[in-house]
Design an enzyme around this catalytic site. Sequence first.
Site, mmCIF file in Angstrom:
data_model
loop_
_atom_site.group_PDB
_atom_site.id
_atom_site.type_symbol
_atom_site.label_atom_id
_atom_site.label_comp_id
_atom_site.label_asym_id
_atom_site.label_seq_id
_atom_site.Cartn_x
_atom_site.Cartn_y
_atom_site.Cartn_z
ATOM 1 N N SER A 151 5.188 -0.938 10.341
ATOM 2 C CA SER A 151 6.517 -0.871 10.963
ATOM 3 C C SER A 151 7.588 -0.920 9.876
ATOM 4 C CB SER A 151 6.701 -2.076 11.898
ATOM 5 O OG SER A 151 8.044 -2.172 12.316
ATOM 6 N N ASP A 210 0.834 -1.202 0.000
ATOM 7 C CA ASP A 210 0.000 0.000 0.000
ATOM 8 C C ASP A 210 0.874 1.259 0.000
ATOM 9 O OD1 ASP A 210 -2.730 1.237 0.470
ATOM 10 O OD2 ASP A 210 -1.608 2.073 2.154
ATOM 11 N N GLN A 263 -10.295 1.414 2.270
ATOM 12 C CA GLN A 263 -9.279 1.481 3.320
ATOM 13 C C GLN A 263 -9.782 2.408 4.426
ATOM 14 O OE1 GLN A 263 -4.728 2.957 3.477
ATOM 15 N NE2 GLN A 263 -5.079 1.144 2.259
ATOM 16 N N SER A 281 -3.429 1.994 10.007
ATOM 17 C CA SER A 281 -2.976 2.152 11.403
ATOM 18 C C SER A 281 -3.605 1.089 12.302
ATOM 19 C CB SER A 281 -3.259 3.564 11.931
ATOM 20 O OG SER A 281 -2.456 4.505 11.270
ATOM 21 N N TYR A 328 3.019 10.014 0.097
ATOM 22 C CA TYR A 328 3.852 9.459 1.177
ATOM 23 C C TYR A 328 5.303 9.904 0.981
ATOM 24 C CZ TYR A 328 0.022 6.377 2.728
ATOM 25 O OH TYR A 328 -1.162 5.865 3.204
HETATM 26 N N1 LIG Z 1 -5.656 5.679 3.945
HETATM 27 C C1 LIG Z 1 -5.186 6.474 4.867
HETATM 28 O O1 LIG Z 1 -5.672 7.592 5.086
HETATM 29 C C2 LIG Z 1 -4.015 6.019 5.680
HETATM 30 C C3 LIG Z 1 -3.602 6.759 6.800
HETATM 31 C C4 LIG Z 1 -2.518 6.278 7.549
HETATM 32 C C5 LIG Z 1 -1.879 5.087 7.185
HETATM 33 N N2 LIG Z 1 -2.294 4.417 6.064
HETATM 34 C C6 LIG Z 1 -1.656 3.127 5.653
HETATM 35 O O2 LIG Z 1 -1.603 2.269 6.781
HETATM 36 C C7 LIG Z 1 -0.268 1.811 6.963
HETATM 37 C C8 LIG Z 1 -0.020 1.516 8.408
HETATM 38 O O3 LIG Z 1 -0.213 2.696 9.202
HETATM 39 P P1 LIG Z 1 0.673 2.907 10.510
HETATM 40 O O4 LIG Z 1 2.098 2.875 10.135
HETATM 41 O O5 LIG Z 1 0.141 4.069 11.246
HETATM 42 O O6 LIG Z 1 0.321 1.522 11.272
HETATM 43 P P2 LIG Z 1 0.512 1.016 12.758
HETATM 44 O O7 LIG Z 1 0.887 -0.419 12.620
HETATM 45 O O8 LIG Z 1 -0.680 1.363 13.557
HETATM 46 O O9 LIG Z 1 1.732 1.827 13.339
HETATM 47 C C9 LIG Z 1 3.049 1.574 12.930
HETATM 48 C C10 LIG Z 1 3.956 2.380 13.841
HETATM 49 O O10 LIG Z 1 3.930 1.783 15.130
HETATM 50 C C11 LIG Z 1 5.234 1.674 15.609
HETATM 51 N N3 LIG Z 1 5.322 0.578 16.582
HETATM 52 C C12 LIG Z 1 5.520 0.748 17.911
HETATM 53 N N4 LIG Z 1 5.594 -0.428 18.535
HETATM 54 C C13 LIG Z 1 5.421 -1.383 17.602
HETATM 55 C C14 LIG Z 1 5.420 -2.795 17.653
HETATM 56 N N5 LIG Z 1 5.631 -3.444 18.791
HETATM 57 N N6 LIG Z 1 5.212 -3.477 16.523
HETATM 58 C C15 LIG Z 1 5.007 -2.820 15.368
HETATM 59 N N7 LIG Z 1 5.031 -1.469 15.236
HETATM 60 C C16 LIG Z 1 5.235 -0.744 16.356
HETATM 61 C C17 LIG Z 1 6.064 1.435 14.362
HETATM 62 O O11 LIG Z 1 7.405 1.796 14.635
HETATM 63 P P3 LIG Z 1 8.632 0.969 13.952
HETATM 64 O O12 LIG Z 1 8.607 1.321 12.505
HETATM 65 O O13 LIG Z 1 9.816 1.515 14.680
HETATM 66 O O14 LIG Z 1 8.396 -0.486 14.220
HETATM 67 C C18 LIG Z 1 5.391 2.404 13.388
HETATM 68 O O15 LIG Z 1 5.919 3.716 13.575
HETATM 69 C C19 LIG Z 1 0.591 2.938 6.369
HETATM 70 O O16 LIG Z 1 1.878 2.512 6.004
HETATM 71 C C20 LIG Z 1 -0.230 3.323 5.165
HETATM 72 O O17 LIG Z 1 0.033 2.395 4.114
HETATM 73 C C21 LIG Z 1 -3.357 4.862 5.325
#
Ligand SMILES: NC(=O)c1ccc[n+]([C@@H]2O[C@H](COP(=O)([O-])OP(=O)(O)OC[C@H]3O[C@@H](n4cnc5c(N)ncnc54)[C@H](OP(=O)(O)O)[C@@H]3O)[C@@H](O)[C@H]2O)c1
Length: 312
Positions: free
Chosen positions: A277, A55, A185, A215, A60
Amino acid sequence: MESQVLGRSALRVSRMAYGCWRLAGSEGGPVPVDGDRTGRRAVHAALDAGYTFFDLADIYGGGECERIFGGALRERPGIRDGLVIASKCGIRLPDVPVGAPHRYDFSREYIVWSVEQSLRRLGIEALDVLILHRPDYLMDPEEVGGVFGRLRASGKVREFGVSNFTCSQVALLQRAWGNPLVTHQVEVSLRNLGALENGLLDQCLMEGMTPTAWSPLGRGVLGTGALDGMEPVQMERVGRVRAVLDELAEREGVGRTEIALAWLLRHPSRMIPVVGSVQPERIVAMTRALDVSMGREDWYRLLVTGRGERLP
Ligand SMILES: NC(=O)c1ccc[n+]([C@@H]2O[C@H](COP(=O)([O-])OP(=O)(O)OC[C@H]3O[C@@H](n4cnc5c(N)ncnc54)[C@H](OP(=O)(O)O)[C@@H]3O)[C@@H](O)[C@H]2O)c1
């Protein structure tokens, strides 16, 4: 990794997706000092762990994430055809051109231009899925349906989806496009339960769209992310959710995040969590969520803890 069909399409995707938002640094933070290395390493870890659904979005990292992902793909000749690559468009950043506000734009010209830029940065011929990132209040559904048709006919995009829409916005666009929208999404996690109650997941089930959960760890707080900056009430609630996650994790022999993801995977819509992550060991560990079979009692216990109040 286990796979499934994406919506009413011919695309098969991994049961969990890898989200590329943070490849060029977290939440608009500074670009990592090691340049592309962190991002490329994360993509390779995801590929090795069996994620085939990726994704992205045009915005981004200001385009950097697509460029880093494209670079990683070129390091794996022959792999592209086995992947499903989704990218988004529709959000326009402020000050481009100078003085313009942050805004949404589903005009024909902007969508086509954005897709072409994404393909160029990714170094691929076609997007498997184009997702409209946030609803444009000025959306003309007929115009958007027409652009989708042209993009498909030109071979630049295979399937289409939406993100952060309301149910009525989905219905409007679905009718104008006349073909299935394959994914919605939505933000959903034990920290954000809205989609369970506002009809979005019901609509996905009804229309045969696959929801993807953005997220899924509440931007990390359901993992080990810092809780500072939160209201004390929220902080307390997340603390209680983490405690239940830990208890179930110990019983199942997995980590806290795997339980949080298994909770999403349990939904009958066959929702796909989009993990974000960039740490290789976490990207791999999270796939163990697929080994957890979550019973109704555990699912509801987590729901009630996430709500912060008992069910009526
Ligand atoms: N459509 C939309 O509007 C929208 C908005 C936001 C996101 N998204 C999509 O959703 C994806 C995921 O979002 P997100 O990154 O916010 O997801 P998330 O999985 O909720 O959060 C990931 C973050 O959590 C941290 N984290 C802390 N402890 C963790 C652990 N034990 N295990 C794993 N991660 C941990 C990670 O850090 P580390 O990297 O240091 O592990 C990373 O910064 C994005 O990449 C994007 O593709 C879409």
